[in-house]
Design a protein around this motif. Sequence first.
Motif, PDB file in Angstrom:
ATOM      1  N   VAL A  58       0.844  -1.185   0.000  1.00  0.00           N
ATOM      2  CA  VAL A  58       0.000   0.000   0.000  1.00  0.00           C
ATOM      3  C   VAL A  58       0.883   1.241   0.000  1.00  0.00           C
ATOM      4  O   VAL A  58       1.798   1.361   0.800  1.00  0.00           O
ATOM      5  CB  VAL A  58      -0.890   0.013   1.243  1.00  0.00           C
ATOM      6  N   GLN A  69     -11.136  -0.008  10.281  1.00  0.00           N
ATOM      7  CA  GLN A  69      -9.787  -0.460   9.928  1.00  0.00           C
ATOM      8  C   GLN A  69      -9.822  -1.891   9.381  1.00  0.00           C
ATOM      9  O   GLN A  69      -9.114  -2.226   8.447  1.00  0.00           O
ATOM     10  CB  GLN A  69      -8.894  -0.362  11.172  1.00  0.00           C
ATOM     11  N   ARG A  72     -11.114  -1.877   5.900  1.00  0.00           N
ATOM     12  CA  ARG A  72     -10.100  -1.331   4.989  1.00  0.00           C
ATOM     13  C   ARG A  72      -9.114  -2.404   4.577  1.00  0.00           C
ATOM     14  O   ARG A  72      -8.818  -2.576   3.392  1.00  0.00           O
ATOM     15  CB  ARG A  72      -9.337  -0.204   5.679  1.00  0.00           C
ATOM     16  N   THR A  73      -8.616  -3.134   5.569  1.00  0.00           N
ATOM     17  CA  THR A  73      -7.651  -4.184   5.255  1.00  0.00           C
ATOM     18  C   THR A  73      -8.264  -5.187   4.286  1.00  0.00           C
ATOM     19  O   THR A  73      -7.619  -5.627   3.337  1.00  0.00           O
ATOM     20  CB  THR A  73      -7.238  -4.902   6.549  1.00  0.00           C
ATOM     21  N   ILE A  76      -8.548  -3.717   0.769  1.00  0.00           N
ATOM     22  CA  ILE A  76      -7.269  -3.659   0.082  1.00  0.00           C
ATOM     23  C   ILE A  76      -6.857  -5.048  -0.379  1.00  0.00           C
ATOM     24  O   ILE A  76      -6.420  -5.244  -1.513  1.00  0.00           O
ATOM     25  CB  ILE A  76      -6.194  -3.049   1.000  1.00  0.00           C
TER      26      ILE A  76
ATOM     27  N   GLU B  65      -0.724   3.472  10.137  1.00  0.00           N
ATOM     28  CA  GLU B  65      -2.161   3.244   9.967  1.00  0.00           C
ATOM     29  C   GLU B  65      -2.487   2.931   8.500  1.00  0.00           C
ATOM     30  O   GLU B  65      -3.351   2.125   8.204  1.00  0.00           O
ATOM     31  CB  GLU B  65      -2.950   4.467  10.449  1.00  0.00           C
ATOM     32  N   LEU B  67      -0.729   1.281   6.573  1.00  0.00           N
ATOM     33  CA  LEU B  67      -0.391  -0.109   6.316  1.00  0.00           C
ATOM     34  C   LEU B  67      -1.376  -1.054   7.001  1.00  0.00           C
ATOM     35  O   LEU B  67      -1.172  -2.264   7.018  1.00  0.00           O
ATOM     36  CB  LEU B  67       1.028  -0.407   6.776  1.00  0.00           C
ATOM     37  N   GLY B  68      -2.405  -0.501   7.594  1.00  0.00           N
ATOM     38  CA  GLY B  68      -3.468  -1.349   8.112  1.00  0.00           C
ATOM     39  C   GLY B  68      -3.337  -1.693   9.586  1.00  0.00           C
ATOM     40  O   GLY B  68      -3.990  -2.610  10.064  1.00  0.00           O
ATOM     41  N   HIS B  69      -2.488  -0.971  10.319  1.00  0.00           N
ATOM     42  CA  HIS B  69      -2.376  -1.258  11.745  1.00  0.00           C
ATOM     43  C   HIS B  69      -3.065  -0.166  12.545  1.00  0.00           C
ATOM     44  O   HIS B  69      -3.385   0.895  12.029  1.00  0.00           O
ATOM     45  CB  HIS B  69      -0.901  -1.368  12.133  1.00  0.00           C
ATOM     46  N   ASP B  70      -3.233  -0.477  13.821  1.00  0.00           N
ATOM     47  CA  ASP B  70      -3.996   0.441  14.644  1.00  0.00           C
ATOM     48  C   ASP B  70      -3.056   1.435  15.317  1.00  0.00           C
ATOM     49  O   ASP B  70      -2.143   1.046  16.043  1.00  0.00           O
ATOM     50  CB  ASP B  70      -4.759  -0.352  15.693  1.00  0.00           C
TER      51      ASP B  70
END
Lengths: 205, 971
Positions: A58, A69, A72-73, A76, B65, B67-70
């Motif tokens: 990404v 979240q 979203r993952t 993607i 964030e 990259l998909g992390h919290d």
Amino acid sequence: MVNETHPFLFLHSSTNLKTTVKLGFCSDFFLFFIFCKLKGLEELGIHFVLLISRQGKVRLTKWYSPYSQKERTKVIRELSGVILTRGPKLCNFVEWRGHKVVYKRYASLYFCMCIDQDDNELEILEIIHHFVEILDRYFGSVCELDLIFNFHKAYYILDEILIAGELQESSKKTVARLIAAQDSLVETAKEQASSLSNMIAHATK
Amino acid sequence: MGSQGGWGQSKEFLDLVKSIGEARSKAEEDRIVLNEIEMLKRRINEPDIPKKKMKEYIIRLVYVEMLGHDASFGYIHAVKMTHDDSLLLKRTGYLAVTLFLNEDHDLIILIVNTIQKDLKSDNYLVVCAALTAVCKLINEETIPAVLPQVVELLGHQKEAVRKKAIMALHRFYQRSPSSVTHLISNFRKRLCDNDPGVMGATLCPLFDLISADVDSYKDLVTSFVSILKQVAERRLPKSYDYHQMPAPFIQIRLLKILALLGSGDKQASEHMYTVLGDIFRKCDSSSNIGNAVLYECICCVSSIHPSPKLLDSAAEVTSRFLKSDNHNLKYLGIDALRRLMKVNPDIAEEHQLAVIDCLEDPDDTLKRKTFELLFKMTKSTNVEVIVDRMIDYMISINDNHYKTEIASRCVELAEQFAPSNHWFIQTMNKVFEHAGDLVNVKVAHNLMRLIAEGFGDDDEGTDNQLRSSAVESYLRILSEPKLPSMFLQVICWVLGEYGTADGKFSASYITGKLCDVAEAHPSDDIVKAYAVTAIMKICAFEIAAGRKVELLPECQSLIDELSASHSTDLQQRAYELQAVLGLDGHAVESIMPADASCEDIEVDKSLSFLNSYVQQSLEKGAQPYIPENERSGILNISNFRNQDQHESSAHGLRFEAYELPKPSITLRTPAPAPAVSSTELVPISEPTYPKETNQAAKLSTVTDTGATELKLRLEGVQKKWGKPTYSTPVPSTSSSNLKTTNGVNQLGQATLSSHSRDVSYDSKRPQAEISPEKQKLAASLFGGSSSKPDKKPQSTSHKTSRLGNPASEKPQVATASAATTELAPQKTAPVQTPPPDLLDLGEPTVGDTIPSIDPFKQLEGLLGPPDVSSSTNSGTVSVTQPPDLMALYGDSSLSGVSSSISNLVPTNLDSMNLVSSSSSAADHGGSKVALSASLKKGPNPQDSLEKDSLARQLGVTPSIQNPNLFRDLLG
């Protein structure tokens, strides 16, 4: 007497049919509910913008519709699975979960935008190109690496082009002027900053 | 590169990005990011962090964030940063919060105050930053807090601010339309703004407003038309041109609005004709953006009051789209065709071959769009071909979302246009078999109803034939593994109702099959319930016919098992089955009449048939029934529990059994007399099931009268669930249509069913190469839609061929499909590119062994059109010549090269991993890329060289992973 006849009503062959027909109505209602929920999303022009490298990494994400979240993952992952595997000569559009995703590949980078069924796909494709041209003008022959290290700048530029999922400015010159104004205003601060951060960088090496 | 291009971040951040760039797996990437998060958590909470450092942390949070992390632990710091006075920091803060927070996040309330302050700032850049945040963050509750200021900003001297204020108001309108209804005049005013950007932005909210309420904006038609005219005549500043088109994005928006305004309004539409005609004429159809505008024009023309001249132009553009090699344009062409068909149904006919090309295209997107078109143009004459195609496609895909959609479309078409019931059932079988669990339950009921009701004609014979063919097909299908639950339910029901109806199959055979179904799905209670009820029906029919029922051992064991089931429903069904088995033929016939599923049960709410019984009881001294509303003072009239009876009277029908009353009580009290409210003292009496069987056996005479009473009521009762809900007029008329058009006589088709089905299956294979086949398909698709079918020679010839014998097509088809299978691999081979991983690992090794040759990259360049010219331009430089040669021959030798590379990879993989860390290799890779990159880049080689050297100074060498990082995005 009633008590004894009713169980046999149940046995009557058509009864099964009817009870389940009723169930059918229930699920219809449910569908309607989902539809309403989706409808809320459909006000927007562009739901999200994704930049994915050919390796599926990404590079930039911007969500104009609310997505958790976790969603979203998932989005993607799903989309990169679909888009990265598509051949070069096919359409730049993919239907996906009732929406459409318009994508375009530049060198090793895929630019994707998600829109509704009724939108003009070719226009979105050109909005992507518009964005890339502005990036190119700003960074000077933009390459993926520019976007990797300056993703926040790419965000600033995107914010000047799209707002709340709509194209807000179609003149490259205007966008460039605004970004330049923002940059020049912080130029002095930045010079100090870079010397400072250089020092920190050296110290932490 | 210049001043902006530098990567002004700290070494730490660059290292992070670099290590993530080099991560070889998602797991490795996650590990790096988690470490980073831990580090940030620690650092960010330290006291007295310098602001610059904090800014960097925030940007790193954004990265994490992304990259998909919290990164929620850091949100509050981003919020704090928006409070900062320095624009640099504030901007970063706003950027971070707009990326982090959704509109309903709790922290937003902390930002509202800052936004209010910033909206008043003297510095327009601060105002702009705040407005951008407003668009994302302000929710319904907080709109009033900022609304007055935003409205005030509509008059700001800077156009950028006005534009963003408009967009913010637009957003408010989307969030809560009522919040800005009093401001609509402002939008109208902004339409006349001096700045085209502001005017363009105003079109967004106006579009929404107009689509909500067209009539109040009719007065703007002339304004929009004159704006569009001016735009098309290049009156806007040059800077709004895009690829030599004058402000195309604004044109598109205006066209969208005009489409709304002109829809169904002749007068408004007439204003637009001239300008639309101008655009059709002037638009440059060689560029993407020109085509985008043209496409929007077609949408507009198909939406407004039709003008023959414009429709002609639209049709012309559409045919240009369809004939194009570009898939995007074909896609738009199909969509345009769909839109134009609404106005003029005949238009599809001349493009039939193009449509079929799209249908057979390997591109899924195009195919789906074409199905959408076909869906819209389905008639009773072409429904078979279209639905068959759809089902074939449905079977071939895995995407559940689309599978559901196309399945429901198939069902819809089949229900609407089915030429015969038999075809309908066959089609439904296929849909259920492959997408059974995805379709709506209602579909299953429609299918059952259709089988039960048949045509609704008097012709009982056809209906029976239909039923026995359904039974036969289901018995055949049952042997297949893994049928969807819904389909099994239908099968069970049909087998129960009609399994033994025509006497072809014995009761024990059918019950055996049903037992198998129940056994094969031990966890599916619904299927089991359907199966056991079906068994009961079969048994009941047998008993009623006077035959002796011998339960199969497996059937008996199934009943035993279900009697002890945890599901009360299954238990009950099992006990009921046992009860039925104990009854005599006469009683069974009354309770389970054969083929009576369509008959309605009238519920006699007043229970009048009990009157005599009640009278009897009263005479014997029972207390009279007192209606509930008159009952207040009286308690304990009866010991009966009553709650359930109230319920049942409310619902009309009760589907679960009452518990059995104790006989003694029954005698004393009138049965239909539910008494007393909830204050009753007596515990609920538990029914015991063994008792029920006894009771049931004893009851035979009693129920007899009851049931006949019931049955008498069935006549002349309006069918609530019957035909009217199901599409009525179709079957009879369309079947006659079929007879005339296809020339296949109805009976023959029914008997030859499986045969002709096979044929049509075969003919569905892609036959792109053979035009007669395609023409045939075209004829079958479009022939019906044509008003004058005799005009087309191929369509008539097709008809004659069909008239003769459907089987005669077969040999031809077989060869055709053979040809396609031969050709298919050849066709796909050149398109295939090796998987990206392989490629990326392979590249550096190639570079090492064969210096300066990077055939893959050149090939890639070939694939992307913009690169072709630049790589040929650089032919003068000696170094690039080998790659160029490679590129030239690339097409033919691709497969060879790819195989050699894949051979290389395994051997070099290990060494590569080792080498990648050593600086020399990295430098080598870097310089190599720099060279090629600079050579490829016609206009600006300096830039990339500088970038590369900068990258190397910083120790960033992602080139090992992905040499394309340095490539210009715009070739």
